[in-house]
Scaffold this motif. Structure first.
Motif, mmCIF file in Angstrom:
data_model
loop_
_atom_site.group_PDB
_atom_site.id
_atom_site.type_symbol
_atom_site.label_atom_id
_atom_site.label_comp_id
_atom_site.label_asym_id
_atom_site.label_seq_id
_atom_site.Cartn_x
_atom_site.Cartn_y
_atom_site.Cartn_z
ATOM 1 N N LYS A 324 56.899 -15.402 -12.310
ATOM 2 C CA LYS A 324 57.747 -16.070 -11.447
ATOM 3 C C LYS A 324 58.763 -16.681 -12.288
ATOM 4 N N GLY A 325 59.970 -16.675 -11.809
ATOM 5 C CA GLY A 325 61.170 -17.045 -12.490
ATOM 6 C C GLY A 325 61.284 -16.501 -13.975
ATOM 7 N N GLY A 326 60.980 -15.042 -14.384
ATOM 8 C CA GLY A 326 60.985 -14.454 -15.426
ATOM 9 C C GLY A 326 59.868 -14.810 -16.282
ATOM 10 N N LYS A 327 58.948 -15.842 -15.967
ATOM 11 C CA LYS A 327 57.746 -15.956 -16.809
ATOM 12 C C LYS A 327 56.382 -15.657 -16.376
ATOM 13 N N ALA A 328 55.377 -15.634 -17.138
ATOM 14 C CA ALA A 328 54.180 -15.296 -16.506
ATOM 15 C C ALA A 328 53.606 -16.656 -15.842
ATOM 16 N N ALA A 329 52.614 -16.279 -14.963
ATOM 17 C CA ALA A 329 51.977 -17.240 -14.291
ATOM 18 C C ALA A 329 50.729 -16.685 -13.928
ATOM 19 N N MET A 330 49.751 -17.637 -14.076
ATOM 20 C CA MET A 330 48.332 -17.277 -13.956
ATOM 21 C C MET A 330 47.675 -17.864 -12.578
ATOM 22 N N LEU A 331 47.259 -16.981 -11.752
ATOM 23 C CA LEU A 331 46.886 -17.550 -10.343
ATOM 24 C C LEU A 331 45.298 -17.466 -10.141
ATOM 25 N N PRO A 332 44.600 -18.430 -9.722
ATOM 26 C CA PRO A 332 43.176 -18.176 -9.466
ATOM 27 C C PRO A 332 42.984 -17.382 -8.067
ATOM 28 N N VAL A 333 41.951 -16.609 -8.043
ATOM 29 C CA VAL A 333 41.786 -15.948 -6.904
ATOM 30 C C VAL A 333 40.064 -16.194 -6.472
ATOM 31 N N GLU A 334 39.767 -16.182 -5.295
ATOM 32 C CA GLU A 334 38.309 -16.211 -4.862
ATOM 33 C C GLU A 334 37.818 -14.620 -4.555
ATOM 34 N N ILE A 335 36.811 -14.288 -4.740
ATOM 35 C CA ILE A 335 36.311 -12.957 -4.785
ATOM 36 C C ILE A 335 34.903 -13.169 -3.653
ATOM 37 N N THR A 336 34.847 -12.303 -2.787
ATOM 38 C CA THR A 336 33.715 -12.158 -1.971
ATOM 39 C C THR A 336 32.891 -10.848 -2.397
ATOM 40 N N GLY A 337 33.338 -9.993 -3.166
ATOM 41 C CA GLY A 337 32.561 -8.923 -3.523
ATOM 42 C C GLY A 337 33.429 -7.959 -4.287
ATOM 43 N N LYS A 338 32.327 -6.804 -4.591
ATOM 44 C CA LYS A 338 33.236 -5.620 -5.162
ATOM 45 C C LYS A 338 33.167 -4.281 -4.466
ATOM 46 N N ALA A 339 34.209 -3.454 -4.662
ATOM 47 C CA ALA A 339 34.302 -2.214 -3.827
ATOM 48 C C ALA A 339 34.890 -1.220 -4.999
ATOM 49 N N GLY A 340 33.776 -0.651 -5.527
ATOM 50 C CA GLY A 340 34.284 0.375 -6.613
ATOM 51 C C GLY A 340 34.799 -0.253 -7.720
ATOM 52 N N ASP A 341 35.980 0.186 -8.237
ATOM 53 C CA ASP A 341 36.594 -0.622 -9.326
ATOM 54 C C ASP A 341 37.678 -1.937 -8.879
ATOM 55 N N ASN A 342 37.583 -2.260 -7.528
ATOM 56 C CA ASN A 342 38.176 -3.359 -7.156
ATOM 57 C C ASN A 342 37.269 -4.625 -6.595
ATOM 58 N N PHE A 343 37.985 -5.815 -6.814
ATOM 59 C CA PHE A 343 37.531 -6.999 -5.985
ATOM 60 C C PHE A 343 37.953 -6.979 -4.803
ATOM 61 N N ILE A 344 37.087 -7.503 -3.910
ATOM 62 C CA ILE A 344 37.685 -7.888 -2.476
ATOM 63 C C ILE A 344 38.023 -9.506 -2.574
ATOM 64 N N VAL A 345 39.241 -9.931 -2.402
ATOM 65 C CA VAL A 345 39.782 -11.024 -2.614
ATOM 66 C C VAL A 345 39.850 -11.918 -1.332
ATOM 67 N N SER A 346 39.203 -12.925 -1.082
ATOM 68 C CA SER A 346 39.291 -13.715 0.191
ATOM 69 C C SER A 346 40.240 -14.771 0.138
ATOM 70 N N LYS A 347 40.891 -15.271 -1.190
ATOM 71 C CA LYS A 347 41.761 -16.381 -1.304
ATOM 72 C C LYS A 347 42.541 -16.441 -2.600
ATOM 73 N N GLY A 348 43.831 -16.609 -2.322
ATOM 74 C CA GLY A 348 44.671 -16.589 -3.459
ATOM 75 C C GLY A 348 45.647 -15.557 -3.496
ATOM 76 N N LEU A 349 45.473 -14.393 -2.901
ATOM 77 C CA LEU A 349 46.613 -13.296 -2.845
ATOM 78 C C LEU A 349 46.696 -12.838 -1.309
ATOM 79 N N LYS A 350 47.721 -12.167 -1.029
ATOM 80 C CA LYS A 350 47.883 -11.438 0.075
ATOM 81 C C LYS A 350 48.458 -10.204 -0.093
ATOM 82 N N ALA A 351 48.453 -9.385 0.770
ATOM 83 C CA ALA A 351 49.068 -8.003 0.841
ATOM 84 C C ALA A 351 50.703 -8.273 0.434
ATOM 85 N N GLY A 352 51.001 -7.564 -0.395
ATOM 86 C CA GLY A 352 52.421 -7.472 -0.998
ATOM 87 C C GLY A 352 52.731 -8.149 -2.110
ATOM 88 N N ASP A 353 51.883 -9.350 -2.422
ATOM 89 C CA ASP A 353 52.064 -10.023 -3.316
ATOM 90 C C ASP A 353 52.060 -8.897 -4.669
#
Length: 381
Positions: A324-353
């Motif tokens: 964000k603005g040329g600098k690193a930003a750390m965002l918290p995310v909420e997880i509902t489970g795992k699918a293979g090598d991926n987390f299933i995100v319930s909150k904190g990110l949306k498609a396209g981010d």
């Protein structure tokens, strides 16, 4: 002289300004050179199938309390703890002498009642004959009929007493109501048995099939209902695919099971609901009291997926880095489970981010970061 001094001062000031500008330009160039170039990707959305595990407890399809139905002393034990018995097999014997005597007394009473019945029948027939010859009155005949009916009642009562004595005598031998395994004995030879004993003599567990009980959270149960076709819970259960069972040691049980019942309401304390799955148990590997985990596949549609490798865990919380603005930003995310090598995100990110894929191991929030060009080769350190 004064004019010369002013010109010299002006020249010195301009020189200092030039030097400062050059230094700032050099600092900006160094600043840009120090900012790492890191790969950036966009958050994806998709459909996944997730294996869910739920702690489960095992019970035999039938756990029967073996209790006495008559009073007496325990005189014989035909089986041992842990034995497998078949339905109808004798298990225990209660002293039956008193019941045998009751049987003999009832049989003797029947003989007396039958004799009285025969006598009253003869008397009734004789008085009916005398009535036809007008040698007795109607009242005398009715009295004879009443005596005859009373004798019949006494015979019926004696027969009932005999049947009751037979039942008590049969109850003195306690038999297995179902096939299964004998549990621990709560009483020993010589113990006084009564139907009102607080504890059963033992438990008999039928385990040719077993029930496994497990609980789901409200969210998981709602998702479970959405996945299966059907307009009501009975149809949903009918269409539910098979489930697996992991034993306490982690090995997978050979037989698959089927969910066949759901509790009527949620537990207000835990916010969960209990389900039951039935498993065949042909080798008697499972016993009542076993524990394990139910494994079932759950399908999730249009969920946010985030590679596990692109996250950082800090004190049980999961974060992702972005720019964000040329600098690193750390965002918290909420997880509902795992699918293979991926987390299933319930909150904190949306498609396209966008998120930083790799290279953030030592990255701190606010650190300058440059997004790596798609076809650019990563810089060698």
């Amino acid at each position: 002289m004064q004019r010369f001094f002013i010109q010299k001062s002006t020249i010195l000031f301009l020189s200092l300004m030039v030097l400062a500008g050059c230094r700032k330009s050099n600092q900006n160039q160094a600043y840009q050179q120090q900012a790492p170039e890191l790969p950036i990707e966009k958050v994806k959305q998709g459909d996944v199938s997730v294996s869910r595990e739920y702690a489960a407890s095992v019970e035999g399809i039938s756990n029967v309390e073996i209790r006495p139905q008559v009073t007496g002393y325990l005189s014989r034990i035909f089986v041992d703890e842990g034995d497998y018995v078949r339905a109808g097999q004798p298990l225990f014997k209660i002293e039956d002498q008193i019941f045998r005597e009751q049987m003999k007394s009832a049989q003797a009473a029947l003989i007396t009642a039958q004799a009285n019945l025969s006598t009253s029948k003869i008397d009734l027939d004789r008085k009916k004959e005398l009535l036809r010859n007008k040698m007795v009155s109607d009242i005398q005949v009715k009295e004879a009929e009443a005596a005859y009916n009373a004798a019949r009642g006494a015979v019926s009562q004696s027969l009932s007493t005999i049947e009751s004595a037979k039942i008590n005598l049969n109850f003195s031998t306690i038999k297995a109501p179902v096939s299964g395994f004998i549990g621990r004995f709560n009483y020993r030879l010589g113990s006084l048995m009564t139907p009102s004993n607080q504890e059963p003599i033992t438990l008999l567990s039928d385990i040719h099939e077993v029930y496994t009980y497990f609980s789901m959270s409200e969210n998981d149960f709602n998702n479970f209902q959405k996945q299966q076709p059907g307009s009501n819970i009975n149809e949903i259960i009918k269409n539910t695919p098979a489930v697996s069972l992991l034993l306490s040691g982690g090995e997978k049980y050979a037989q698959t099971g089927k969910i066949d019942a759901v509790e009527g309401q949620f537990n207000k304390t835990t916010g969960s609901i209990t389900l039951r799955a039935k498993f065949n148990n042909p080798d008697s590997l499972l016993r009542s009291g076993n524990t394990g985990k139910i494994v079932m596949e759950q399908f999730y549609s249009n969920v946010i997926l985030l590679p596990i490798a692109s996250t950082r865990t800090i004190q049980d919380k999961i974060f992702v880095f972005t720019i964000k603005g040329g600098k690193a930003a750390m965002l918290p995310v909420e997880i509902t489970g795992k699918a293979g090598d991926n987390f299933i995100v319930s909150k904190g990110l949306k498609a396209g981010d966008e998120y930083i894929v790799t290279g953030f191991d030592r990255l701190q929030p606010g650190t300058p970061v440059v997004a790596q060009k798609k076809n650019a080769q990563p810089k060698k350190s």
